[in-house]
Design an enzyme around this catalytic site. Structure first.
Site, PDB file in Angstrom:
ATOM      1  N   ASN A 168     -37.828  16.228  12.586  1.00  8.37           N
ATOM      2  CA  ASN A 168     -38.698  15.915  13.689  1.00  8.37           C
ATOM      3  C   ASN A 168     -38.536  14.373  13.863  1.00  8.37           C
ATOM      4  OD1 ASN A 168     -41.536  16.096  14.755  1.00  8.37           O
ATOM      5  ND2 ASN A 168     -41.599  14.096  13.472  1.00  8.37           N
ATOM      6  N   GLU A 169     -38.640  14.063  15.252  1.00 10.33           N
ATOM      7  CA  GLU A 169     -38.690  12.868  15.882  1.00 10.33           C
ATOM      8  C   GLU A 169     -37.441  11.884  15.107  1.00 10.33           C
ATOM      9  OE1 GLU A 169     -42.416  11.196  16.998  1.00 10.33           O
ATOM     10  OE2 GLU A 169     -42.948  12.814  18.096  1.00 10.33           O
ATOM     11  N   TYR A 303     -45.209  13.482  24.832  1.00 13.41           N
ATOM     12  CA  TYR A 303     -46.835  12.838  24.739  1.00 13.41           C
ATOM     13  C   TYR A 303     -47.171  12.193  26.112  1.00 13.41           C
ATOM     14  CZ  TYR A 303     -47.848  14.123  19.840  1.00 13.41           C
ATOM     15  OH  TYR A 303     -47.978  14.653  18.629  1.00 13.41           O
ATOM     16  N   GLU A 382     -44.478  18.911  20.598  1.00 10.99           N
ATOM     17  CA  GLU A 382     -45.799  18.510  20.476  1.00 10.99           C
ATOM     18  C   GLU A 382     -46.155  17.805  21.790  1.00 10.99           C
ATOM     19  OE1 GLU A 382     -45.878  15.366  17.379  1.00 10.99           O
ATOM     20  OE2 GLU A 382     -44.729  16.614  16.119  1.00 10.99           O
ATOM     21  N   TRP A 433     -50.578  19.005  19.272  1.00 18.41           N
ATOM     22  CA  TRP A 433     -50.592  18.336  18.071  1.00 18.41           C
ATOM     23  C   TRP A 433     -52.242  17.957  17.926  1.00 18.41           C
ATOM     24  CZ3 TRP A 433     -47.557  17.552  13.748  1.00 18.41           C
ATOM     25  CH2 TRP A 433     -48.081  16.550  12.996  1.00 18.41           C
ATOM     26  N   GLU A 440     -52.698  10.274   9.829  1.00 13.25           N
ATOM     27  CA  GLU A 440     -51.834   9.897  10.856  1.00 13.25           C
ATOM     28  C   GLU A 440     -50.928   8.811  10.475  1.00 13.25           C
ATOM     29  OE1 GLU A 440     -50.865  11.338  13.815  1.00 13.25           O
ATOM     30  OE2 GLU A 440     -50.077   9.294  14.831  1.00 13.25           O
TER      31      GLU A 440
HETATM   32  C1  NOJ Z   1     -45.683  12.731  16.684  1.00 14.74           C
HETATM   33  C2  NOJ Z   1     -45.271  13.032  15.134  1.00 14.74           C
HETATM   34  O1  NOJ Z   1     -44.139  13.969  14.916  1.00 14.74           O
HETATM   35  C3  NOJ Z   1     -46.519  13.387  14.408  1.00 14.74           C
HETATM   36  O2  NOJ Z   1     -46.110  13.541  12.839  1.00 14.74           O
HETATM   37  C4  NOJ Z   1     -47.697  12.592  14.678  1.00 14.74           C
HETATM   38  O3  NOJ Z   1     -48.673  12.828  14.126  1.00 14.74           O
HETATM   39  C5  NOJ Z   1     -47.997  12.785  16.339  1.00 14.74           C
HETATM   40  N1  NOJ Z   1     -46.603  12.262  17.166  1.00 14.74           N
HETATM   41  C6  NOJ Z   1     -49.236  11.879  16.744  1.00 14.74           C
HETATM   42  O4  NOJ Z   1     -48.842  10.417  16.656  1.00 14.74           O
END
Ligand code: NOJ
Length: 486
Positions: A168-169, A303, A382, A433, A440
């Site tokens: 992930n990211e 996002y 997401e 998400w 967070e």
């Molecule tokens: C992306 C991340 O993968 C996730 O873990 C995070 O909570 C969300 N962004 C919101 O910031």
């Protein structure tokens, strides 16, 4: 746009991650993760919270999955906690059968409820033992341990899970481990400046090795990683410096994990030109050939999409000066246009600074992805919004009226429809998400992204306005009787 159905098989998904929703951090043989440790360090989270309990989804997953099914959500993208499968992380350490069994039960329940389980192998929660032992992802030693873990998971859930993510990211993760408190445990010879790039190299190596194993093992389904960030728009449309700054932003923020897999197989040229090999390890010609094509689709945590400008000292002054505070990226994010107007509605100012609601840029954002790293399938893995001042509200009727988040989702999905119909983007799923407020990261519970409110005393989940808006949007646009399996 009532007459635009989503393509057959389109995914109305939700995403979560183990650390952020599971809780039960010491239960059933789980080992500690780097984040369990980080939240115990002074100032580890801004509100002093840990994720020891959070949503307690480890025990309450049936509640969350049943609620998803009731809202019409047809897929849940969640992550497996490496330290639940290997409490000590390493390939020569014991497997925790209780962890294997837990995710097996959870996957079966998803299937029973008609919610497709989608698995991310790594969402930032490195087993603490590996961080202490050799510096986690700042050491190349992690590659073998990660591949071993991935193979165990593939073997356990193959056939039941058909869409997989390795990381992930990774870009956000590799930046994160160069900062407090993680930066006290870097591999020998790595420092806070070089850590993100050493980590990037090890992550690409681990991703490529895992995809190779996935293919050799004949695991049915598709695999990729979840990328993040965006190309961006030049702040001053006619400024050659801002246009070049966009390219720098693209290279460092999204190209870093796109170019090796979906492009040339190598790092973006701008990174190669800027960073010496002591910062960014170089791929050999063999590695470049191996990197290419190690993904079956493109996943983007999309996002927002904002303006990018050259740094105030000028591009040339920055690029040639390693001591410049903006080096090596040498670009700046700008959250307002040249007339001073915000790019879009802003998030909660106490918790989130990077986010703005920018659905007007979604089509451009996806067009840029498709032009630079063409693919036959895109998932928005997401998207979501941190409602301003939500954490300051106490009455339930004020919390559930999440008008900015609802507006974000509805305008965004309208633009997604136009991306598909007007721009021919092969978008096949969006994952909001998140299903419920959760931990967070360093903001703890001060940032809220849930489409349901979490009462921390009772653990009750209460749908917000956005939950029903999403449900109604997809009820109107999903094609009936279409299956979501790839
Ligand atoms: C992306 C991340 O993968 C996730 O873990 C995070 O909570 C969300 N962004 C919101 O910031």
């Amino acid at each position: 746009m009532p007459n635009l159905p989503l393509p057959a098989g389109f995914i109305f998904g939700m995403s979560t991650s183990a650390y952020q929703v599971e809780g039960a951090v010491k239960e059933d043989g789980k080992g500690p993760s780097a984040w369990d440790w980080a939240t115990r360090q002074p100032g580890g989270t801004t509100d002093g919270s840990t994720a020891d309990i959070t949503d307690l989804q480890y025990y309450l997953y049936k509640l969350d999955v049943a609620r998803m099914a009731n809202l019409g959500i047809n897929a849940h993208s969640f992550s497996i906690s490496w330290a639940r499968i290997y409490p000590f992380g390493a390939a020569d350490s014991p497997v925790n059968q209780a962890g294997i069994q837990h995710y097996s039960d959870m996957i079966d329940y998803h299937l029973q409820m008609g919610v497709q389980p989608i698995v991310t192998l790594f969402h930032w929660d490195t087993p603490l033992a590996l961080v202490a032992y050799y510096g986690g992802f700042t050491s190349p030693q992690i590659v073998g341990d990660f591949v071993n873990y991935a193979k165990t998971v593939f073997e356990a859930y193959k056939g039941r899970v058909t869409t997989w993510y390795t990381f992930n990211e990774p870009r956000v993760f590799c930046a994160q481990i160069a900062t407090y408190p993680f930066n006290i445990s870097l591999a020998a010879g790595v420092n806070s400046t070089t850590a993100p790039f050493q980590c990037s190299y090890n992550v690409v190596k681990a991703h490529v090795a895992v995809v190779k194993a996935f293919r050799e093992m004949g695991i049915p389904g598709e695999i990729a990683y979840k990328n993040d960030d965006f190309v961006g728009t030049p702040w001053r449309a006619n400024s050659t410096d801002d246009i070049e700054a966009v390219e720098r932003h693209t290279a460092f923020q999204i190209g870093v994990f796109s170019e090796p897999i979906y492009g040339t197989g190598n790092w973006p040229q701008i990174m190669l030109d800027t960073l010496p090999p002591s910062f960014l390890p170089r791929f050999t010609p063999e590695e470049i050939a191996e990197n290419k094509g190690t993904a079956d689709f493109y996943a983007i945590d999309d996002y927002r999409d904002q303006y990018i400008a050259a740094p105030p000292e000028g591009l040339a002054a920055c690029i040639n000066n390693m001591t410049d505070p903006n080096w090596p990226q040498c670009n700046q994010l700008v959250q307002y246009d040249v007339n001073g107007w915000s790019v879009g509605p802003n998030p909660d100012p106490d918790s989130t600074s990077w986010l703005q609601s920018t659905p007007q840029n979604l089509r451009y954002s996806l067009q840029q992805l498709q032009a630079r790293w063409p693919t036959t399938k895109i998932y928005i893995s997401e998207f979501g919004f941190d409602e301003p001042y939500e954490a300051n509200r106490t009455d339930l009727y004020l919390i559930t009226e999440d008008v900015t988040r609802t507006n974000y989702y509805m305008t965004y999905l309208g633009e997604a429809l136009l991306s598909i119909y007007a721009d021919g983007i092969p978008l096949m799923g969006t994952f909001a998400w998140s299903i419920v407020d959760n931990a967070e990261w360093n903001y703890g519970f001060s940032a809220r992204f849930g489409i349901q409110y979490l009462n921390h005393t009772t653990l009750t989940r209460t749908p917000k306005r956005s939950a029903f808006a999403l449900s109604q949007f997809f009820a109107a646009h999903l094609q009936k009787n279409a299956t979501v399996n790839p």
